[in-house]
Design an enzyme around this catalytic site. Structure first.
Site, short mmCIF file in Angstrom:
data_model
loop_
_atom_site.label_atom_id
_atom_site.label_comp_id
_atom_site.label_asym_id
_atom_site.label_seq_id
_atom_site.Cartn_x
_atom_site.Cartn_y
_atom_site.Cartn_z
N LYS A 189 24.73 1.31 46.58
CA LYS A 189 23.47 1.66 47.24
C LYS A 189 23.78 1.77 48.73
O LYS A 189 23.23 1.04 49.58
CB LYS A 189 22.42 0.57 46.93
CG LYS A 189 21.01 0.89 47.35
CD LYS A 189 20.34 1.96 46.50
CE LYS A 189 19.01 2.35 47.11
NZ LYS A 189 18.40 3.53 46.48
N ASP A 221 20.43 3.92 41.74
CA ASP A 221 19.20 4.42 41.11
C ASP A 221 19.48 5.73 40.39
O ASP A 221 19.04 5.94 39.25
CB ASP A 221 18.06 4.56 42.15
CG ASP A 221 18.50 5.22 43.44
OD1 ASP A 221 19.70 5.47 43.63
OD2 ASP A 221 17.62 5.50 44.29
#
Ligand code: IPM
Ligand code: MN
Length: 371
Positions: A189, A221
């Protein structure tokens, strides 16, 4: 070959699935003239009940003098529902991972043609899916400083990584990719987290030593979505502790059941082998849990002993049960076989006791009639 194996059956369904793996290992020992000895030790809720500690010192000592560790499962609902509990079963596993420096958790994700109908995904996106998750296991948010303010209104968990911690898992992940389809995806991330930016930097540098491996970078994600949309694109996924925990449960959906996935945790000393599933307390003692995650973990243990032929025979036996619809309740809730029956079939296959055409009617007798 002589090998000493530490066995931690743990909680819930841990003991019953591990028992089947031991039977399979014994069948392998018989067929290939090996000598496996087992030393049982405590960890988890079981250990808390018996000793007050989730990881007695003796367990660490036994593990350290073994050639490998076979572990079942950990966790008990009485702790899950009590956020104030000071001692928790999972602390045992985390402490063991840390004490033995098991920094790389290797989780292969395989799909089986016979089980594709069980996945909520379309079969065409599952054909040929075969990837491996390298999850960092002894750092990150799991092990950072944890705080709860005195008034109980503020809590924090630090996420810390060092260059050395990233390097020591990145290198074996690249080496693994070199032996496979030569692709590595770092899942992070990095658009938000400083630790992820360090991961990217170190992985970019490591990549320079492995020019034959194609590297790509994916935010977690997006990776969570891609694992469902287009799982075939992955070969080796490298990721930090928490992301690896989450995406490996997600990836198990591709196989058809969480009960099928094995794992190996390796580090500088002894290695540990465990199914990725939890303790499944609702099924404990009912002989209905899927033993394949544990049996396939035992196959990884054999790989680790460099017993390739032995490991492949176990995998062949597992495939044979699946192809013949000898499956547990998680896979077929109506026509299912018991944990112990599946274990016996695999042991018999390994020992060469299953003739070319198996007498299905004999096994049918052991099929469940519970609908
Ligand atoms: C796993 C488990 C553990 C983890 C728990 C039991 C602490 O979910 O091995 O994936 O989160 O690592
Ligand atoms: Mn998990």
């Amino acid at each position: 070959m002589k090998k000493k194996i530490a066995v931690i059956e743990g909680d819930g369904i841990g003991p019953e699935v591990t028992k089947q793996s031991i039977n399979v290992l014994n069948a392998i020992a018989g067929a290939f003239d090996h000598e496996f000895t087992y030393q049982y030790c405590l960890m988890g809720a079981d250990a808390i009940d018996k000793t007050g500690s989730p990881l007695p010192d003796e367990t660490v000592a036994v593990c350290l003098e073994s050639d490998a560790i076979l572990f079942g499962a950990i966790g008990h609902p009485k702790y899950d529902n009590d956020p104030t509990a000071k001692v928790r079963p999972e602390q045992g596993l985390l402490k063991l991972r840390k004490s033995l420096q098991l920094y790389a958790n290797i989780r292969p994700v395989t799909t089986y043609t016979a089980l594709q109908h069980l996945s909520p995904l379309k079969s065409k996106s599952l054909e040929g899916v075969d990837f491996v998750i390298f999850r960092e296991l002894t750092g990150g948010i799991y092990f950072g400083k944890k705080e709860l303010s005195e008034d109980g209104t503020r809590a924090s968990d630090d996420c810390v990584y060092t260059r050395a911690e990233i390097e020591r898992i990145a290198v074996p992940a690249f080496q693994y990719a070199q032996k496979r389809r030569k692709k590595l995806t770092l899942v992070d991330k990095a658009n938000v987290l400083e630790t992820s930016r360090l991961w990217r930097k170190v992985v970019q540098e490591t990549a320079a030593q492995f020019p034959d491996v194609a590297v790509d970078y994916m935010f977690v994600d997006n990776a969570a979505m891609q694992i469902i949309l287009n799982p075939k694109q992955f070969d080796v996924i490298l990721t930090e502790n928490m992301f690896g925990d989450i995406i490996s449960d997600e990836a198990s959906v591709l196989s058809g059941s969480l009960g099928l996935l094995p794992s190996a945790s390796v580090g500088s000393a002894v290695a540990l082998f465990e199914p990725i599933h939890g303790s499944y307390p609702q099924a404990a003692g009912k002989d209905i849990a899927n033993p394949l995650g544990s049996i396939l973990s035992a196959a990884m243990l054999l790989d680790h002993f460099e017993m390739k032929e032995e490991a492949n025979l176990v995998r062949e036996a597992v495939n044979w049960t699946l192809q013949n619809a000898f499956v547990t309740k998680d896979i077929d809730p109506v026509n299912f076989y018991f944990t112990s029956t599946i274990g016996e079939l695999i042991s018999d296959y390994v020992s060469g006791k299953i003739p070319g055409s198996v007498k299905k009617e004999n096994i049918e007798l052991r099929k469940s009639t519970i609908i």
